[in-house]
Design a protein around this motif. Structure first.
Motif, PDB file in Angstrom:
ATOM      1  N   VAL A  42       0.827  -1.203   0.000  1.00 55.88           N
ATOM      2  CA  VAL A  42       0.000   0.000   0.000  1.00 55.88           C
ATOM      3  C   VAL A  42       0.864   1.257   0.000  1.00 55.88           C
ATOM      4  O   VAL A  42       1.992   1.257   0.493  1.00 55.88           O
ATOM      5  CB  VAL A  42      -0.961   0.051   1.214  1.00 55.88           C
ATOM      6  N   SER A  43       0.306   2.334  -0.568  1.00 52.53           N
ATOM      7  CA  SER A  43       0.965   3.629  -0.513  1.00 52.53           C
ATOM      8  C   SER A  43       0.709   4.265   0.846  1.00 52.53           C
ATOM      9  O   SER A  43      -0.125   3.794   1.626  1.00 52.53           O
ATOM     10  CB  SER A  43       0.407   4.539  -1.605  1.00 52.53           C
ATOM     11  N   GLU A  44       1.392   5.371   1.115  1.00 53.25           N
ATOM     12  CA  GLU A  44       1.162   6.084   2.372  1.00 53.25           C
ATOM     13  C   GLU A  44      -0.287   6.569   2.467  1.00 53.25           C
ATOM     14  O   GLU A  44      -0.926   6.457   3.515  1.00 53.25           O
ATOM     15  CB  GLU A  44       2.118   7.269   2.477  1.00 53.25           C
ATOM     16  N   ALA A  45      -0.818   7.087   1.357  1.00 47.09           N
ATOM     17  CA  ALA A  45      -2.202   7.570   1.352  1.00 47.09           C
ATOM     18  C   ALA A  45      -3.181   6.429   1.598  1.00 47.09           C
ATOM     19  O   ALA A  45      -4.167   6.581   2.330  1.00 47.09           O
ATOM     20  CB  ALA A  45      -2.507   8.266   0.031  1.00 47.09           C
ATOM     21  N   GLU A  46      -2.921   5.294   0.978  1.00 45.02           N
ATOM     22  CA  GLU A  46      -3.790   4.134   1.188  1.00 45.02           C
ATOM     23  C   GLU A  46      -3.681   3.615   2.619  1.00 45.02           C
ATOM     24  O   GLU A  46      -4.673   3.211   3.229  1.00 45.02           O
ATOM     25  CB  GLU A  46      -3.422   3.026   0.199  1.00 45.02           C
ATOM     26  N   ALA A  47      -2.465   3.635   3.169  1.00 47.55           N
ATOM     27  CA  ALA A  47      -2.254   3.143   4.531  1.00 47.55           C
ATOM     28  C   ALA A  47      -3.045   3.961   5.543  1.00 47.55           C
ATOM     29  O   ALA A  47      -3.521   3.424   6.548  1.00 47.55           O
ATOM     30  CB  ALA A  47      -0.763   3.181   4.875  1.00 47.55           C
ATOM     31  N   ALA A  48      -3.216   5.254   5.272  1.00 47.94           N
ATOM     32  CA  ALA A  48      -3.941   6.122   6.200  1.00 47.94           C
ATOM     33  C   ALA A  48      -5.358   5.615   6.442  1.00 47.94           C
ATOM     34  O   ALA A  48      -5.892   5.718   7.554  1.00 47.94           O
ATOM     35  CB  ALA A  48      -3.979   7.549   5.660  1.00 47.94           C
ATOM     36  N   ASP A  49      -5.972   5.060   5.408  1.00 52.97           N
ATOM     37  CA  ASP A  49      -7.348   4.560   5.538  1.00 52.97           C
ATOM     38  C   ASP A  49      -7.434   3.300   6.388  1.00 52.97           C
ATOM     39  O   ASP A  49      -8.528   2.898   6.786  1.00 52.97           O
ATOM     40  CB  ASP A  49      -7.934   4.279   4.148  1.00 52.97           C
ATOM     41  N   HIS A  50      -6.311   2.678   6.633  1.00 56.10           N
ATOM     42  CA  HIS A  50      -6.295   1.440   7.424  1.00 56.10           C
ATOM     43  C   HIS A  50      -5.983   1.692   8.900  1.00 56.10           C
ATOM     44  O   HIS A  50      -5.987   0.751   9.689  1.00 56.10           O
ATOM     45  CB  HIS A  50      -5.294   0.456   6.830  1.00 56.10           C
ATOM     46  N   ILE A  51      -5.728   2.946   9.279  1.00 54.13           N
ATOM     47  CA  ILE A  51      -5.528   3.285  10.686  1.00 54.13           C
ATOM     48  C   ILE A  51      -6.901   3.416  11.326  1.00 54.13           C
ATOM     49  O   ILE A  51      -7.660   4.339  11.020  1.00 54.13           O
ATOM     50  CB  ILE A  51      -4.725   4.587  10.840  1.00 54.13           C
ATOM     51  N   LYS A  52      -7.231   2.500  12.215  1.00 50.90           N
ATOM     52  CA  LYS A  52      -8.561   2.484  12.821  1.00 50.90           C
ATOM     53  C   LYS A  52      -8.586   2.995  14.250  1.00 50.90           C
ATOM     54  O   LYS A  52      -9.602   3.528  14.699  1.00 50.90           O
ATOM     55  CB  LYS A  52      -9.122   1.052  12.773  1.00 50.90           C
ATOM     56  N   LEU A  53      -7.485   2.839  14.973  1.00 49.96           N
ATOM     57  CA  LEU A  53      -7.430   3.253  16.368  1.00 49.96           C
ATOM     58  C   LEU A  53      -6.069   3.867  16.695  1.00 49.96           C
ATOM     59  O   LEU A  53      -5.060   3.541  16.046  1.00 49.96           O
ATOM     60  CB  LEU A  53      -7.687   2.062  17.299  1.00 49.96           C
ATOM     61  N   ILE A  54      -6.063   4.724  17.700  1.00 48.67           N
ATOM     62  CA  ILE A  54      -4.838   5.374  18.161  1.00 48.67           C
ATOM     63  C   ILE A  54      -4.714   5.139  19.669  1.00 48.67           C
ATOM     64  O   ILE A  54      -5.716   5.183  20.395  1.00 48.67           O
ATOM     65  CB  ILE A  54      -4.865   6.887  17.870  1.00 48.67           C
ATOM     66  N   MET A  55      -3.496   4.907  20.128  1.00 48.65           N
ATOM     67  CA  MET A  55      -3.225   4.693  21.551  1.00 48.65           C
ATOM     68  C   MET A  55      -1.939   5.423  21.925  1.00 48.65           C
ATOM     69  O   MET A  55      -1.184   5.866  21.064  1.00 48.65           O
ATOM     70  CB  MET A  55      -3.042   3.197  21.855  1.00 48.65           C
ATOM     71  N   LEU A  56      -1.680   5.509  23.205  1.00 45.98           N
ATOM     72  CA  LEU A  56      -0.365   5.887  23.706  1.00 45.98           C
ATOM     73  C   LEU A  56       0.379   4.616  24.086  1.00 45.98           C
ATOM     74  O   LEU A  56      -0.231   3.584  24.366  1.00 45.98           O
ATOM     75  CB  LEU A  56      -0.485   6.798  24.929  1.00 45.98           C
ATOM     76  N   CYS A  57       1.697   4.705  24.112  1.00 42.10           N
ATOM     77  CA  CYS A  57       2.508   3.520  24.395  1.00 42.10           C
ATOM     78  C   CYS A  57       3.699   3.870  25.271  1.00 42.10           C
ATOM     79  O   CYS A  57       4.336   4.911  25.091  1.00 42.10           O
ATOM     80  CB  CYS A  57       3.013   2.925  23.070  1.00 42.10           C
TER      81      CYS A  57
END
Length: 336
Positions: free
Chosen positions: A153-168
């Motif tokens: 996937v491209s960077e633009a396409e990968a963005a659509d696959h980010i579903k959740l964000i967390m801290l680590c």
């Protein structure tokens, strides 16, 4: 939408939908039992969980008190955990202290390693430490969770696959790293289990603070009760989180539930040089290694010790009203 996993004696915990203010939650079992199960069928499940989240805010679904100390990491175990290095300032400092140059390729080709994902620590679990000589360090990071990501996937396409964000808190054992890297095969023993924030959020929860696939907010980090880091998570980022996802997927697909880390959030100083401690008006640091490297560069020696049993670390992000967005990672180092 905000999601959390409560401890219930099972390996994968109990999924709940959490109110925006992190005070209440409702059981998601009638839709899906665990976060991994939700990610496996995200396109179908997410709209139902979103409606449940709306019900939590409206008071139209039964809720109970949400306690962060009851939480596992949102994914207590994951199919994959890969940590990148979006902040080259961190890499520059570490390498400069040992007299090594940063290769030019590092500025357009992300660093990444594959860590252990079979047993994450909960956000309030102790950090186990077998030997102080191992050089225990915290590392404050942003992490994203994906659905199924196709290979290439491209960077633009990968963005659509980010579903959740967390801290680590990506714990490192600095004393073990040099010998492992010298073998030419990467980290293993030097990277014990990481911990993640009590709550995972969908990107829309950040509003305008989610831009260019970066979180435009400071990561607050306190060490032994004192302000240690206030690094801006979108400043000095060489790569976006979507770029890191695309990098991980260059030669293989990523399974739903893959966790990708940003690497240690790290800012340059106002003059473009190394940053200053919070106590001196700077944005501080997200790990101990950075202040040690700055000490080494300035004085020729390390002064700040790594973590020892009894030391505490707290990481969180606050919204404009001063309310916690992800809940807090709050851990104590414990001798084992």
């Amino acid at each position: 939408m905000k999601l959390a996993t409560l401890k219930n004696g099972s390996r994968d915990g109990r999924l709940v939908v959490v109110s925006k203010d992190l005070t209440r939650c409702t059981d998601a079992a009638r839709i899906v039992p665990t976060l991994q199960a939700a990610l496996d069928d995200w396109e179908m499940v997410a709209p139902r969980l979103t409606r449940m989240a709306e019900g939590v805010e409206l008071g139209s679904v039964p809720t109970f008190r949400f306690h962060e100390h009851d939480c596992e990491s949102p994914l207590p175990r994951a199919y994959q955990w890969a940590d990148g290095s979006a902040y080259i300032n961190h890499v520059e400092l570490v390498r400069k202290a040992r007299g090594a140059e940063v290769p030019e390729s590092f500025y357009d080709d992300p660093l990444m390693y594959q860590g252990g994902s079979d047993a994450f620590l909960g956000p309030r679990d102790d950090i186990p430490l077998g030997d102080v000589a191992w050089g225990c360090d915290m590392e404050g990071e942003i992490a994203v969770v994906t659905d199924d990501v196709p290979m290439g996937v491209s960077e633009a396409e990968a963005a659509d696959h980010i579903k959740l964000i967390m801290l680590c808190n990506d714990v490192s054992l600095r004393g073990l790293i040099p010998a492992e890297l010298a073998k030419g095969f990467g980290f293993f023993q030097s990277k014990p289990p990481s911990a993640f924030s009590p709550v995972a959020i969908t990107p829309d929860e950040l509003g305008a603070a989610w831009k260019d696939n970066l979180v435009h907010m400071p990561l607050r980090e306190d060490y032994n009760g004192d302000a240690y880091g206030r690094a801006e998570a979108a400043e000095d980022a060489t790569f976006s989180l979507a770029r890191l996802v695309a990098h991980a997927a260059k030669t293989r697909p990523l399974t739903a539930g893959t966790v990708i880390g940003s690497g240690t959030v790290s800012n340059k100083g106002a003059d473009g040089g190394p940053g200053k401690p919070v106590s001196e008006g700077g944005l501080g640091y997200s790990c101990i290694a950075e202040i040690r490297m700055i000490e080494k560069i300035a004085t020729g020696d390390f002064k700040t010790p790594f973590m020892k049993p009894g030391d505490t670390v707290r990481m969180e992000m606050l919204d404009s009203a001063g309310k916690s967005i992800f809940g807090a990672i709050e851990q104590v180092v414990k001798a084992v």
